[in-house]
Design a protein around this motif. Structure first.
Motif, short mmCIF file in Angstrom:
data_model
loop_
_atom_site.label_atom_id
_atom_site.label_comp_id
_atom_site.label_asym_id
_atom_site.label_seq_id
_atom_site.Cartn_x
_atom_site.Cartn_y
_atom_site.Cartn_z
N GLN A 13 0.81 -1.23 0.26
CA GLN A 13 0.42 0.08 -0.48
C GLN A 13 0.86 1.35 0.15
OE1 GLN A 13 -2.45 -1.13 3.60
NE2 GLN A 13 -3.99 -0.90 2.50
N GLU A 14 2.21 1.34 0.95
CA GLU A 14 2.96 2.34 0.75
C GLU A 14 2.91 2.53 -0.15
OE1 GLU A 14 5.54 1.73 3.72
OE2 GLU A 14 4.25 1.33 5.94
N GLU A 15 3.54 1.50 -1.15
CA GLU A 15 4.79 1.34 -2.76
C GLU A 15 3.95 1.90 -3.45
OE1 GLU A 15 5.94 -2.31 -3.89
OE2 GLU A 15 6.66 -1.96 -1.80
N ARG A 16 2.36 1.88 -3.36
CA ARG A 16 0.70 2.07 -4.93
C ARG A 16 1.14 3.90 -3.81
NH1 ARG A 16 -4.79 0.25 -3.52
NH2 ARG A 16 -4.77 1.89 -2.30
N GLN A 17 0.94 4.47 -2.72
CA GLN A 17 0.85 5.58 -2.19
C GLN A 17 1.83 6.45 -2.75
OE1 GLN A 17 -0.60 5.50 1.58
NE2 GLN A 17 -2.21 4.60 0.73
N GLN A 18 2.96 6.21 -3.18
CA GLN A 18 4.40 6.62 -3.14
C GLN A 18 4.61 6.68 -4.95
OE1 GLN A 18 7.46 4.95 -1.03
NE2 GLN A 18 6.77 5.52 0.21
N GLY A 19 4.36 6.02 -5.71
CA GLY A 19 4.47 6.65 -6.87
C GLY A 19 3.36 7.65 -7.59
N PRO A 20 3.47 7.04 -9.30
CA PRO A 20 2.14 7.74 -9.74
C PRO A 20 1.06 7.41 -9.39
CG PRO A 20 3.52 6.72 -11.51
CD PRO A 20 4.06 6.58 -10.42
N ALA A 21 -0.09 7.57 -9.55
CA ALA A 21 -1.57 7.27 -8.80
C ALA A 21 -1.80 6.60 -10.45
CB ALA A 21 -2.48 8.24 -8.16
N PHE A 22 -2.72 5.63 -10.21
CA PHE A 22 -3.37 4.53 -11.61
C PHE A 22 -4.90 5.33 -11.54
CE2 PHE A 22 -4.90 0.74 -13.20
CZ PHE A 22 -4.25 1.33 -14.32
N ILE A 23 -5.30 4.77 -12.60
CA ILE A 23 -6.62 5.20 -12.70
C ILE A 23 -7.39 4.68 -12.19
CG2 ILE A 23 -7.14 4.92 -14.62
CD1 ILE A 23 -8.54 7.36 -15.67
N LEU A 24 -7.47 3.83 -11.66
CA LEU A 24 -8.42 2.69 -11.31
C LEU A 24 -8.52 3.26 -9.68
CD1 LEU A 24 -7.96 -0.90 -12.93
CD2 LEU A 24 -9.80 0.99 -13.15
N TYR A 25 -7.83 3.55 -8.62
CA TYR A 25 -7.42 4.12 -7.25
C TYR A 25 -8.76 5.78 -7.53
CZ TYR A 25 -4.34 0.06 -6.57
OH TYR A 25 -4.03 -0.85 -7.19
N TYR A 31 -10.22 11.63 -11.02
CA TYR A 31 -10.28 10.75 -11.96
C TYR A 31 -10.37 11.48 -13.79
CZ TYR A 31 -12.24 7.49 -14.43
OH TYR A 31 -12.51 6.30 -15.57
N GLN A 32 -11.67 12.22 -13.46
CA GLN A 32 -12.29 13.29 -14.53
C GLN A 32 -10.84 14.21 -15.48
OE1 GLN A 32 -14.83 13.10 -16.61
NE2 GLN A 32 -15.27 11.59 -14.44
N ASP A 33 -9.77 14.41 -14.83
CA ASP A 33 -8.43 15.19 -15.11
C ASP A 33 -7.87 13.88 -15.62
OD1 ASP A 33 -6.84 17.44 -14.93
OD2 ASP A 33 -5.98 16.53 -13.53
N ALA A 34 -7.88 13.17 -14.65
CA ALA A 34 -6.43 11.95 -15.44
C ALA A 34 -7.73 11.68 -17.19
CB ALA A 34 -6.53 10.73 -14.31
N VAL A 71 -9.88 1.48 -20.14
CA VAL A 71 -9.68 2.61 -19.28
C VAL A 71 -8.16 2.39 -18.56
CG1 VAL A 71 -9.50 3.96 -17.66
CG2 VAL A 71 -12.30 4.46 -19.21
N ALA A 72 -8.43 1.64 -18.11
CA ALA A 72 -7.07 0.40 -17.47
C ALA A 72 -5.96 0.04 -17.91
CB ALA A 72 -7.38 0.01 -16.45
N GLN A 73 -6.00 -0.03 -19.20
CA GLN A 73 -5.16 -0.52 -19.60
C GLN A 73 -4.28 0.88 -20.66
OE1 GLN A 73 -5.37 -4.60 -22.23
NE2 GLN A 73 -6.75 -5.14 -21.34
N LEU A 74 -5.38 1.62 -21.42
CA LEU A 74 -5.15 2.75 -22.08
C LEU A 74 -4.24 3.54 -20.86
CD1 LEU A 74 -8.35 3.33 -24.37
CD2 LEU A 74 -6.00 1.95 -25.04
#
Length: 137
Positions: A13-25, A31-34, A71-74
């Motif tokens: 969980q910490e790693e995910r928060q440190q890196g770039p956010a993935f759109i599904l999160y 989300y709309q901006d991404a 959306v996730a794959q793209l």
């Protein structure tokens, strides 16, 4: 001697928060901006250069953003594009992006049984997710 405080989150969980956010999160305005930024990339770079003709064996949905899998794959493809073709990328970055990311994602999305199955030019068809029996508590 004091003991270190126990972590409040699992390491993944910490790693995910440190890196770039993935759109599904993401949700709401984030989300709309991404999605808006992704749509610009899909419209102005991906499809004009790599779109290829739409056929029954290579479908594409004109409303691709209505398919969460697409959306996730793209978004993942776009993140790799930014990482491998940006000003700080190596000279072999673009070749790596083509080899490791583009072909796989486009083949997966445009597979006749993929997320756009049933969609036709100018016609989106919503997909129904497979049923599930809840896992017992």
């Amino acid at each position: 001697m004091t003991l270190a405080a126990e972590p409040t989150q699992e390491p993944w969980q910490e790693e995910r928060q440190q890196g770039p956010a993935f759109i599904l999160y993401m949700e709401g305005p984030e989300y709309q901006d991404a999605l808006n930024r992704l749509a610009l990339w899909v419209r102005h770079l991906l499809l004009p250069v790599y779109g290829r003709e739409v056929t029954s064996t290579a479908p594409w949905c004109p409303s691709w953003w209505k398919h969460p899998e697409a959306v996730a794959q793209l978004y993942g493809l776009w993140m790799a594009w930014q990482d491998l073709t940006g000003p700080d990328s190596s000279a072999t970055g673009p070749a790596s992006w083509h080899r490791d990311h583009l072909t796989h994602v486009m083949t997966s999305l445009r597979d006749p049984a993929g997320p756009f199955a049933g969609c036709k030019p100018n016609a989106h068809r919503a997909k129904e997710a497979p049923g599930i029996i809840p896992y017992p508590p």
